[in-house]
Structure formats: C-alpha cells, structure tokens
Scaffold this motif. Structure first.
Motif, PDB file in Angstrom:
ATOM      1  N   TYR A 107      59.338   8.287   6.495  1.00 53.33           N
ATOM      2  CA  TYR A 107      57.843   8.654   6.776  1.00 53.33           C
ATOM      3  C   TYR A 107      57.357   9.088   5.271  1.00 53.33           C
ATOM      4  O   TYR A 107      58.113   9.628   4.719  1.00 53.33           O
ATOM      5  CB  TYR A 107      57.942  10.039   7.636  1.00 53.33           C
ATOM      6  N   THR A 108      56.369   8.164   4.748  1.00 51.56           N
ATOM      7  CA  THR A 108      56.198   8.584   3.294  1.00 51.56           C
ATOM      8  C   THR A 108      54.998   9.215   2.870  1.00 51.56           C
ATOM      9  O   THR A 108      54.418   9.457   1.740  1.00 51.56           O
ATOM     10  CB  THR A 108      56.177   6.975   2.698  1.00 51.56           C
ATOM     11  N   ASP A 109      54.258   9.726   3.769  1.00 52.17           N
ATOM     12  CA  ASP A 109      53.270  10.686   3.698  1.00 52.17           C
ATOM     13  C   ASP A 109      53.542  12.098   3.191  1.00 52.17           C
ATOM     14  O   ASP A 109      54.813  12.645   3.577  1.00 52.17           O
ATOM     15  CB  ASP A 109      52.227  10.786   4.791  1.00 52.17           C
ATOM     16  N   ASN A 110      52.764  12.802   2.598  1.00 55.87           N
ATOM     17  CA  ASN A 110      53.154  14.048   2.146  1.00 55.87           C
ATOM     18  C   ASN A 110      53.242  15.332   3.126  1.00 55.87           C
ATOM     19  O   ASN A 110      53.938  16.341   2.870  1.00 55.87           O
ATOM     20  CB  ASN A 110      52.090  14.832   0.890  1.00 55.87           C
ATOM     21  N   ALA A 111      52.499  15.098   4.122  1.00 50.42           N
ATOM     22  CA  ALA A 111      52.528  16.111   5.302  1.00 50.42           C
ATOM     23  C   ALA A 111      52.665  15.615   6.705  1.00 50.42           C
ATOM     24  O   ALA A 111      52.439  14.578   6.848  1.00 50.42           O
ATOM     25  CB  ALA A 111      51.500  17.031   5.161  1.00 50.42           C
ATOM     26  N   ILE A 112      52.967  16.513   7.593  1.00 50.34           N
ATOM     27  CA  ILE A 112      52.940  16.148   8.955  1.00 50.34           C
ATOM     28  C   ILE A 112      52.239  17.199   9.732  1.00 50.34           C
ATOM     29  O   ILE A 112      52.428  18.529   9.526  1.00 50.34           O
ATOM     30  CB  ILE A 112      54.375  16.364   9.589  1.00 50.34           C
ATOM     31  N   TYR A 113      51.294  16.941  10.669  1.00 48.55           N
ATOM     32  CA  TYR A 113      50.481  17.873  11.234  1.00 48.55           C
ATOM     33  C   TYR A 113      50.330  17.593  12.568  1.00 48.55           C
ATOM     34  O   TYR A 113      50.551  16.263  13.086  1.00 48.55           O
ATOM     35  CB  TYR A 113      48.916  17.832  10.876  1.00 48.55           C
ATOM     36  N   PHE A 114      50.485  18.497  13.740  1.00 45.90           N
ATOM     37  CA  PHE A 114      50.147  18.267  14.898  1.00 45.90           C
ATOM     38  C   PHE A 114      49.358  19.430  15.736  1.00 45.90           C
ATOM     39  O   PHE A 114      49.622  20.761  15.071  1.00 45.90           O
ATOM     40  CB  PHE A 114      51.210  17.671  15.924  1.00 45.90           C
ATOM     41  N   ALA A 115      48.915  19.322  16.728  1.00 44.38           N
ATOM     42  CA  ALA A 115      48.124  20.584  17.389  1.00 44.38           C
ATOM     43  C   ALA A 115      48.921  20.462  18.896  1.00 44.38           C
ATOM     44  O   ALA A 115      49.131  19.549  19.524  1.00 44.38           O
ATOM     45  CB  ALA A 115      46.655  20.429  17.296  1.00 44.38           C
ATOM     46  N   TRP A 116      49.111  21.704  19.649  1.00 38.70           N
ATOM     47  CA  TRP A 116      49.515  22.281  20.807  1.00 38.70           C
ATOM     48  C   TRP A 116      48.934  23.331  21.279  1.00 38.70           C
ATOM     49  O   TRP A 116      48.388  24.296  20.678  1.00 38.70           O
ATOM     50  CB  TRP A 116      50.973  22.169  20.632  1.00 38.70           C
ATOM     51  N   ASP A 117      48.968  23.287  22.539  1.00 36.32           N
ATOM     52  CA  ASP A 117      48.247  24.424  23.306  1.00 36.32           C
ATOM     53  C   ASP A 117      49.029  24.698  24.780  1.00 36.32           C
ATOM     54  O   ASP A 117      49.159  23.891  25.534  1.00 36.32           O
ATOM     55  CB  ASP A 117      47.064  24.399  23.704  1.00 36.32           C
ATOM     56  N   ALA A 118      49.866  25.642  24.907  1.00 34.45           N
ATOM     57  CA  ALA A 118      50.697  25.901  25.895  1.00 34.45           C
ATOM     58  C   ALA A 118      50.325  26.977  26.755  1.00 34.45           C
ATOM     59  O   ALA A 118      49.499  27.998  26.401  1.00 34.45           O
ATOM     60  CB  ALA A 118      52.072  26.524  25.383  1.00 34.45           C
ATOM     61  N   VAL A 119      50.503  26.549  28.202  1.00 32.52           N
ATOM     62  CA  VAL A 119      49.653  27.458  29.252  1.00 32.52           C
ATOM     63  C   VAL A 119      50.832  27.884  30.218  1.00 32.52           C
ATOM     64  O   VAL A 119      51.612  26.962  30.660  1.00 32.52           O
ATOM     65  CB  VAL A 119      48.609  27.046  30.107  1.00 32.52           C
ATOM     66  N   LEU A 120      51.261  29.028  30.400  1.00 33.13           N
ATOM     67  CA  LEU A 120      52.575  29.249  31.117  1.00 33.13           C
ATOM     68  C   LEU A 120      52.151  30.720  32.266  1.00 33.13           C
ATOM     69  O   LEU A 120      51.524  31.518  31.821  1.00 33.13           O
ATOM     70  CB  LEU A 120      53.547  29.976  30.239  1.00 33.13           C
ATOM     71  N   GLN A 121      52.400  30.625  33.203  1.00 35.23           N
ATOM     72  CA  GLN A 121      52.202  31.438  34.388  1.00 35.23           C
ATOM     73  C   GLN A 121      53.286  32.462  34.389  1.00 35.23           C
ATOM     74  O   GLN A 121      54.341  32.225  34.489  1.00 35.23           O
ATOM     75  CB  GLN A 121      52.296  30.664  35.843  1.00 35.23           C
ATOM     76  N   GLY A 122      53.009  33.741  34.363  1.00 37.57           N
ATOM     77  CA  GLY A 122      53.799  34.910  34.083  1.00 37.57           C
ATOM     78  C   GLY A 122      54.770  34.936  35.567  1.00 37.57           C
ATOM     79  O   GLY A 122      54.240  34.607  36.675  1.00 37.57           O
ATOM     80  N   SER A 123      56.042  34.986  34.932  1.00 40.17           N
ATOM     81  CA  SER A 123      56.937  35.002  36.087  1.00 40.17           C
ATOM     82  C   SER A 123      57.992  36.146  36.142  1.00 40.17           C
ATOM     83  O   SER A 123      57.912  37.054  36.274  1.00 40.17           O
ATOM     84  CB  SER A 123      57.560  33.545  36.339  1.00 40.17           C
ATOM     85  N   HIS A 124      59.331  35.381  35.513  1.00 40.01           N
ATOM     86  CA  HIS A 124      60.467  36.286  35.595  1.00 40.01           C
ATOM     87  C   HIS A 124      60.911  36.648  34.163  1.00 40.01           C
ATOM     88  O   HIS A 124      60.333  37.261  33.426  1.00 40.01           O
ATOM     89  CB  HIS A 124      61.669  35.551  36.278  1.00 40.01           C
ATOM     90  N   GLY A 125      62.402  36.684  33.724  1.00 41.21           N
ATOM     91  CA  GLY A 125      62.894  37.018  32.557  1.00 41.21           C
ATOM     92  C   GLY A 125      62.961  35.739  31.566  1.00 41.21           C
ATOM     93  O   GLY A 125      62.309  34.649  31.866  1.00 41.21           O
ATOM     94  N   LEU A 126      63.465  35.998  30.360  1.00 37.48           N
ATOM     95  CA  LEU A 126      63.435  34.893  29.447  1.00 37.48           C
ATOM     96  C   LEU A 126      64.034  33.738  29.792  1.00 37.48           C
ATOM     97  O   LEU A 126      63.710  32.738  29.330  1.00 37.48           O
ATOM     98  CB  LEU A 126      63.987  35.738  28.208  1.00 37.48           C
ATOM     99  N   THR A 127      65.165  33.952  30.382  1.00 40.36           N
ATOM    100  CA  THR A 127      65.956  32.646  30.655  1.00 40.36           C
ATOM    101  C   THR A 127      65.817  31.951  32.052  1.00 40.36           C
ATOM    102  O   THR A 127      66.331  30.851  32.557  1.00 40.36           O
ATOM    103  CB  THR A 127      67.282  33.003  30.710  1.00 40.36           C
ATOM    104  N   ASP A 128      64.734  32.623  33.151  1.00 39.92           N
ATOM    105  CA  ASP A 128      64.460  31.853  34.218  1.00 39.92           C
ATOM    106  C   ASP A 128      62.953  31.908  34.588  1.00 39.92           C
ATOM    107  O   ASP A 128      62.723  31.950  35.776  1.00 39.92           O
ATOM    108  CB  ASP A 128      65.337  32.579  35.326  1.00 39.92           C
ATOM    109  N   SER A 129      62.099  31.983  33.506  1.00 37.86           N
ATOM    110  CA  SER A 129      60.736  31.678  33.640  1.00 37.86           C
ATOM    111  C   SER A 129      60.482  30.357  33.288  1.00 37.86           C
ATOM    112  O   SER A 129      61.026  29.493  32.720  1.00 37.86           O
ATOM    113  CB  SER A 129      60.098  32.632  32.744  1.00 37.86           C
TER     114      SER A 129
END
Length: 251
Positions: A107-129
């Motif tokens: 990859y020879t360009d000077n930068a990498i860009y990308f966009a994201w949007d996460a949607v999560l339903q409230g549930s349990h703890g850190l390791t089981d949600s």
C-alpha cells in the motif's frame, strides 16, 4: 475544447471514488462485497470477549450491502458516503456472529481512512454481551494500528478514545466514527495491511449487535456525497460547455 470536456469529465467521474484507491471496492460502491471476505457462525456460552475472528473464517456470514436511508433504531444514516455501505450482523437476537476482512499489499498511499458506526443492545457484562471488534494490522511489521473492541457493557481493553456512546431506548450507538491513520508518521508506506471487523449478538440469544462500515481507502470519505450527483454534475458541465461552443460558433 474536446480536451477540456474530456478533462472535466474524467475529473468529475473520479472525484467520488478517489478515496477507495488501493483497495478493492473499499466504499462498497460496486453494490456488492467483491474484494471482501466474510465469515460467521454462532456464539454461545461465555468465552472472554472479544472472540477471535479467525474462529469464524469460512462460516456463514451475515453481511448486508446497505443503500440510503436511516437505521431503524438510531435514525443515523446507513451510508456514510456514496451510495452504499455494509452492515455486519443485524438487529435480530439469534446468537449470530459475522465477520468481514480485506487485505491490501504494498500500500503506497500516505494514509488510510475508513468510517464505522456500531449499534449494540444493552445486555450483560463485558465478557458476555453483544459486541464488536475492529482491527487494522500492519502485516509487514506484525503490529496492530487500530484496535477497537466494545461490548454493550463498555470498552474491552484499549481504543476507547474519541468515541461517545449515545443511548436509544436500551440500545447504544457510537455514531459514525472516521478512523484516520497517517502512514508516513508510522513509517509504514508500502506495507501490507488487513482490516478485520466482527459483530456479535450476546451468547444467550437475547441481545443483538451490528456495525456499519464504509469508505475504506486512501482519501477521507466525504459525508453523504451520492454518486448520482457527481454524474448529474458531469452532465451539466458537458452540456454547458457544448452550449458555450455553439454560441461561439454562431458568433
């Protein structure tokens, strides 16, 4: 005059897709998942999150090309730039996990860009949600450049900076986040890179999680710039030049 028209046409036609340089279908503007590798499966029980995306390589993916419109839960645009994005996983709670990956070499360009949007339903703890993870790795140096990992209970590990989560009636959303990586600063121009995305429901089948991805490439993706607008502008520009030429000939 012909050269001027051709130059104008080429400039306008490339303006909307220039940010995808170096990647195959980085903005999903082909309307499909060409260039990307999907995987998936189901997640049950309570392993420590985030799950390793490699576990789901080759499994049945749940990745959907999205067009314009808004997310039914958050009201945010489903597409960040252009006409298409991709959504990994969905808002149905059924133990599902979906992954998406792309590798680019030299990859020879000077930068990498990308966009994201996460949607999560409230549930349990850190390791089981329900949760998602996103990594950008430098495969040449075997280092991780971007490392995002969130469950609906909070951030897992590092990578929480720059993200403010908003509540939507029991759901949480990051909103569109644009990642910007200056490869010159990292002395990484010419290296190989892999982007890996994973979105997962909770392991009990009661809560869902999904994430949108768009604009993976060498130029910062412009916000909501539809390709048809570029084509219309091209048509108007050529029509205007043709009209000007007719007036000059008449004179």
């Amino acid at each position: 005059m012909k050269k001027t028209v051709l130059a104008l046409g080429l400039a306008l036609m490339t303006a909307g897709s220039a940010y995808a340089t170096g990647f195959t279908n980085g903005g999903f503007e082909s309307g499909n998942l060409s260039g990307w590798t999907g995987g998936g499966g189901t997640w049950t029980g309570s392993p420590a999150a985030p799950a390793n995306p490699s576990i789901f390589n080759g499994g049945p993916s749940n990745n959907t090309i999205m067009t314009g419109g808004v997310d039914p839960i958050t009201g945010a645009n489903r597409v960040y730039s252009g006409n298409y994005s991709v959504r990994a996983n969905d808002n149905i709670s059924n133990y599902s996990v979906s992954t998406l990956r792309q590798t680019v070499t030299n990859y020879t360009d000077n930068a990498i860009y990308f966009a994201w949007d996460a949607v999560l339903q409230g549930s349990h703890g850190l390791t089981d949600s329900d949760y998602f993870s996103l990594t950008l790795t430098d495969d040449t140096t075997h280092t991780t450049i971007v490392n995002r990992a969130y469950s609906s209970a909070g951030a897992i590990g590092g990578g929480a900076s720059g993200v403010t989560w908003t509540s939507f009636g029991g759901w949480l959303s990051s909103g569109w986040i644009v990642e910007s990586i200056n490869l010159a600063d990292l002395n990484a121009i010419g290296h190989d890179f892999t982007l890996t995305l994973l979105a997962s429901d909770c392991p009990y089948g009661g809560h869902a999680g999904y994430v949108y991805l768009d604009g993976f490439g060498a130029r910062i993706p412009p916000t909501d710039v539809p390709e048809p607008g570029s084509l219309a502008l091209l048509g108007l520009g050529i029509a205007g030049l043709a009209s000007l030429r007719k007036r000059k000939n008449a004179a």
